[in-house]
Design an enzyme around this catalytic site. Sequence first.
Site, PDB file in Angstrom:
ATOM      1  N   HIS A   1      -1.358  -4.266   5.912  1.00  0.00           N
ATOM      2  CA  HIS A   1      -1.123  -5.175   6.977  1.00  0.00           C
ATOM      3  C   HIS A   1      -1.936  -4.977   8.360  1.00  0.00           C
ATOM      4  O   HIS A   1      -1.953  -5.916   9.109  1.00  0.00           O
ATOM      5  CB  HIS A   1       0.379  -5.269   7.262  1.00  0.00           C
ATOM      6  CG  HIS A   1       0.831  -4.235   7.949  1.00  0.00           C
ATOM      7  ND1 HIS A   1       1.063  -2.918   7.461  1.00  0.00           N
ATOM      8  CD2 HIS A   1       1.030  -4.064   9.352  1.00  0.00           C
ATOM      9  CE1 HIS A   1       1.651  -2.075   8.620  1.00  0.00           C
ATOM     10  NE2 HIS A   1       1.704  -2.759   9.509  1.00  0.00           N
TER      11      HIS A   1
ATOM     12  N   ASP B   1      -0.548   7.473   3.713  1.00  0.00           N
ATOM     13  CA  ASP B   1       0.287   6.162   4.450  1.00  0.00           C
ATOM     14  C   ASP B   1      -0.664   5.632   5.410  1.00  0.00           C
ATOM     15  O   ASP B   1      -0.535   4.468   5.743  1.00  0.00           O
ATOM     16  CB  ASP B   1       1.417   6.839   4.834  1.00  0.00           C
ATOM     17  CG  ASP B   1       2.410   5.838   5.585  1.00  0.00           C
ATOM     18  OD1 ASP B   1       2.850   4.741   4.837  1.00  0.00           O
ATOM     19  OD2 ASP B   1       2.961   6.219   6.681  1.00  0.00           O
TER      20      ASP B   1
ATOM     21  N   GLU C   1       2.278   7.892  16.689  1.00  0.00           N
ATOM     22  CA  GLU C   1       3.751   7.083  16.738  1.00  0.00           C
ATOM     23  C   GLU C   1       4.693   7.748  17.115  1.00  0.00           C
ATOM     24  O   GLU C   1       4.534   9.117  16.762  1.00  0.00           O
ATOM     25  CB  GLU C   1       4.063   6.648  15.183  1.00  0.00           C
ATOM     26  CG  GLU C   1       2.966   5.370  14.696  1.00  0.00           C
ATOM     27  CD  GLU C   1       3.275   4.903  13.471  1.00  0.00           C
ATOM     28  OE1 GLU C   1       3.739   3.936  12.972  1.00  0.00           O
ATOM     29  OE2 GLU C   1       3.266   5.915  12.373  1.00  0.00           O
TER      30      GLU C   1
ATOM     31  N   LYS D   1      -3.528  -7.989  11.512  1.00  0.00           N
ATOM     32  CA  LYS D   1      -3.185  -8.009  12.707  1.00  0.00           C
ATOM     33  C   LYS D   1      -4.100  -9.032  13.468  1.00  0.00           C
ATOM     34  O   LYS D   1      -5.291  -8.980  13.232  1.00  0.00           O
ATOM     35  CB  LYS D   1      -3.236  -6.629  13.544  1.00  0.00           C
ATOM     36  CG  LYS D   1      -2.094  -5.542  13.200  1.00  0.00           C
ATOM     37  CD  LYS D   1      -2.028  -4.386  13.451  1.00  0.00           C
ATOM     38  CE  LYS D   1      -1.158  -3.380  12.943  1.00  0.00           C
ATOM     39  NZ  LYS D   1       0.186  -3.238  13.788  1.00  0.00           N
TER      40      LYS D   1
ATOM     41  N   LYS E   1       0.805  -1.173   0.081  1.00  0.00           N
ATOM     42  CA  LYS E   1      -0.173   0.238   0.092  1.00  0.00           C
ATOM     43  C   LYS E   1       1.082   1.010  -0.010  1.00  0.00           C
ATOM     44  O   LYS E   1       2.132   1.126   0.397  1.00  0.00           O
ATOM     45  CB  LYS E   1      -0.996   0.020   1.049  1.00  0.00           C
ATOM     46  CG  LYS E   1      -0.093  -0.143   2.458  1.00  0.00           C
ATOM     47  CD  LYS E   1      -0.605   0.966   3.495  1.00  0.00           C
ATOM     48  CE  LYS E   1       0.207   2.408   3.632  1.00  0.00           C
ATOM     49  NZ  LYS E   1       1.287   2.056   4.338  1.00  0.00           N
TER      50      LYS E   1
ATOM     51  N   HIS F   1      -4.786   2.188   6.225  1.00  0.00           N
ATOM     52  CA  HIS F   1      -4.926   1.391   7.201  1.00  0.00           C
ATOM     53  C   HIS F   1      -6.184   1.757   8.148  1.00  0.00           C
ATOM     54  O   HIS F   1      -6.719   1.142   8.380  1.00  0.00           O
ATOM     55  CB  HIS F   1      -3.599   1.466   8.130  1.00  0.00           C
ATOM     56  CG  HIS F   1      -2.196   1.151   7.615  1.00  0.00           C
ATOM     57  ND1 HIS F   1      -2.252  -0.095   6.682  1.00  0.00           N
ATOM     58  CD2 HIS F   1      -1.141   1.527   7.938  1.00  0.00           C
ATOM     59  CE1 HIS F   1      -1.169  -0.170   6.453  1.00  0.00           C
ATOM     60  NE2 HIS F   1      -0.352   0.361   7.012  1.00  0.00           N
TER      61      HIS F   1
ATOM     62  N   LYS G   1       3.446  11.334  13.054  1.00  0.00           N
ATOM     63  CA  LYS G   1       4.945  10.660  13.537  1.00  0.00           C
ATOM     64  C   LYS G   1       5.465  11.633  14.474  1.00  0.00           C
ATOM     65  O   LYS G   1       4.951  13.105  14.794  1.00  0.00           O
ATOM     66  CB  LYS G   1       5.770  10.938  12.229  1.00  0.00           C
ATOM     67  CG  LYS G   1       5.319   9.909  11.162  1.00  0.00           C
ATOM     68  CD  LYS G   1       5.383   8.513  11.277  1.00  0.00           C
ATOM     69  CE  LYS G   1       4.951   7.646  10.080  1.00  0.00           C
ATOM     70  NZ  LYS G   1       4.257   6.235  10.541  1.00  0.00           N
TER      71      LYS G   1
HETATM   72  C1  BG6 Z   1       3.309   1.455   7.636  1.00  0.00           C
HETATM   73  C2  BG6 Z   1       3.297   2.730   7.568  1.00  0.00           C
HETATM   74  O1  BG6 Z   1       2.397   1.020   6.706  1.00  0.00           O
HETATM   75  O2  BG6 Z   1       2.399   1.441   9.010  1.00  0.00           O
HETATM   76  C3  BG6 Z   1       4.282   3.327   8.729  1.00  0.00           C
HETATM   77  O3  BG6 Z   1       4.157   3.181   6.239  1.00  0.00           O
HETATM   78  C4  BG6 Z   1       3.657   2.923   9.810  1.00  0.00           C
HETATM   79  O4  BG6 Z   1       4.247   4.759   8.493  1.00  0.00           O
HETATM   80  C5  BG6 Z   1       3.253   1.384  10.051  1.00  0.00           C
HETATM   81  O5  BG6 Z   1       4.807   3.266  10.688  1.00  0.00           O
HETATM   82  C6  BG6 Z   1       2.822   0.923  11.201  1.00  0.00           C
HETATM   83  O6  BG6 Z   1       2.720  -0.499  11.407  1.00  0.00           O
HETATM   84  P1  BG6 Z   1       3.256  -1.361  12.434  1.00  0.00           P
HETATM   85  O7  BG6 Z   1       3.768  -2.167  11.768  1.00  0.00           O
HETATM   86  O8  BG6 Z   1       4.011  -0.650  13.391  1.00  0.00           O
HETATM   87  O9  BG6 Z   1       1.888  -1.644  12.906  1.00  0.00           O
END
Ligand code: BG6
Length: 464
Positions: free
Chosen positions: A176, A233, A214, A180, A146, A238, A324
């Site tokens: 992803h 992003d 984050e 989870k 993505k 997500h 971020k």
């Molecule tokens: C990613 C993003 O797809 O997911 C990142 O590009 C982000 O910016 C990350 O930090 C968060 O994923 P995770 O693996 O911490 O759950």
Amino acid sequence: PDQEPTIFVLFGATGDLAHRMVLPAYYELYRRGLMPAHWVLIGNGRGDVSHEDFQGDVRGAVEGTGVQLDEQEWSAFAGRLRFAGGGFDDTDPGSLLDVIDTVRHQVGDNARYIHYLAVPPVAFGPLTDGLKAHDLLTRARVVYEKPYGTSPQSFQELDDRVHAAMDESQVYRIDHFLGKEATQDLHVLRFANTLVASIWNNRHVAQVQIDVPETLDVADRAAFYDATGAFRDMVATHLFQVAAEIAMEPPVSFSAADLQDARESVIAAFRPLRSEDVVFGQVEGYLDLPEVREGSTTETYAAARLWVDTDRWRDVPFVLRSGKQLAKSEQRVTLILKEPDGPLDGVPLHAGELSFSLAGDGEIELSLVLKKPGPGLDTVRQTMRLSLDDVPDSDPLPPYVALLHDVTLGDRSLFTTGAGLEQAWRAAAPIIDAPPTPIRYAVGSDGPAEGDALTDGIGWVAAQ
Ligand code: BG6
């Protein structure tokens, strides 16, 4: 294991995503005995890297995730890694076809392909054309990272190009967050417990929060990030997908097709975002990063209030946030329950909450109002916590491992569809066309207060 001989090709094998996520995930699958019986993994990239150097590089990536290598297991794994340099496109395949020719004899002449495109979105189209031009799509599955598209127009153009090259059933668009453990638990908890199912609607829920702050910075991948931003992003990808998991109507069954249908239908009910419901922020110091464009207005923080126009969710705001270099890292989904009508006085506002941490193995928290033990009828709010890693004999798969495993099995339940993403980009379009001006925020802060205001005074729910 699966007996079908497989050639895995990883495009973008020297990149950040491959190192942090995809290569360690292949190793984990191997360690768990979940790889096919006969396989080779070919990394592709622009550079000219020897097979041995690539193996060393992958070792570094795997060790970087904190895994203790068993030397014997590692050398068996490493012996199946190859590198094919010189890039890859429809006119120039670099050395990939030669490397494939060599490994075919080892793996089996009838080997299928599983291609993984761990590359920035601009490279998806040319790589797809290349796969078609060089006949690498027969008996193949193709995983797209993505964001798949960056706007409604670029999504459509890419999806048309992909469908001109292969059948939809070969396409695995990864997000992803759907892989989870705790995201999958949203469904099980809801559909296996009438207690939970009965509150899953606008009669009982006042607000849904999907909050992913984050502490992480983007220095390691500033060029990708500057072209993408927090909204694409995280939010339109997500967080929209997680919103769909919560908001969907019960699927007819848990088959891949029915789940994908339920997800698609609810995303089609996402109301296009209005600019007054979206706040962008940019962290101080972002413009000083070497690969960030001068005067860039890319957002490193985005918060949004999303409305889902279904009977179930009418008038319930879904508030989403990610950014971020904020004060903390969390991945939290919370259903904030409405206040009861009485007859008890003094019930704290917004006290009832069902909250899920999507991070790691996942955690569920339920906050309830109780009588404070003692004289009188004072109330107090308490929280109970269930950790999914406390479940006896649990063996959680990290999301990339789970999803790659699904690709080898041909299970598309946790992958997004073209139609679903088309709807997601439709809902995001007003913001992509006219992005709000980012508000500056300090490193280690909670981000712009304007974003907090979207929660209507409730504030972002934190771990209890
Ligand atoms: C990613 C993003 O797809 O997911 C990142 O590009 C982000 O910016 C990350 O930090 C968060 O994923 P995770 O693996 O911490 O759950």
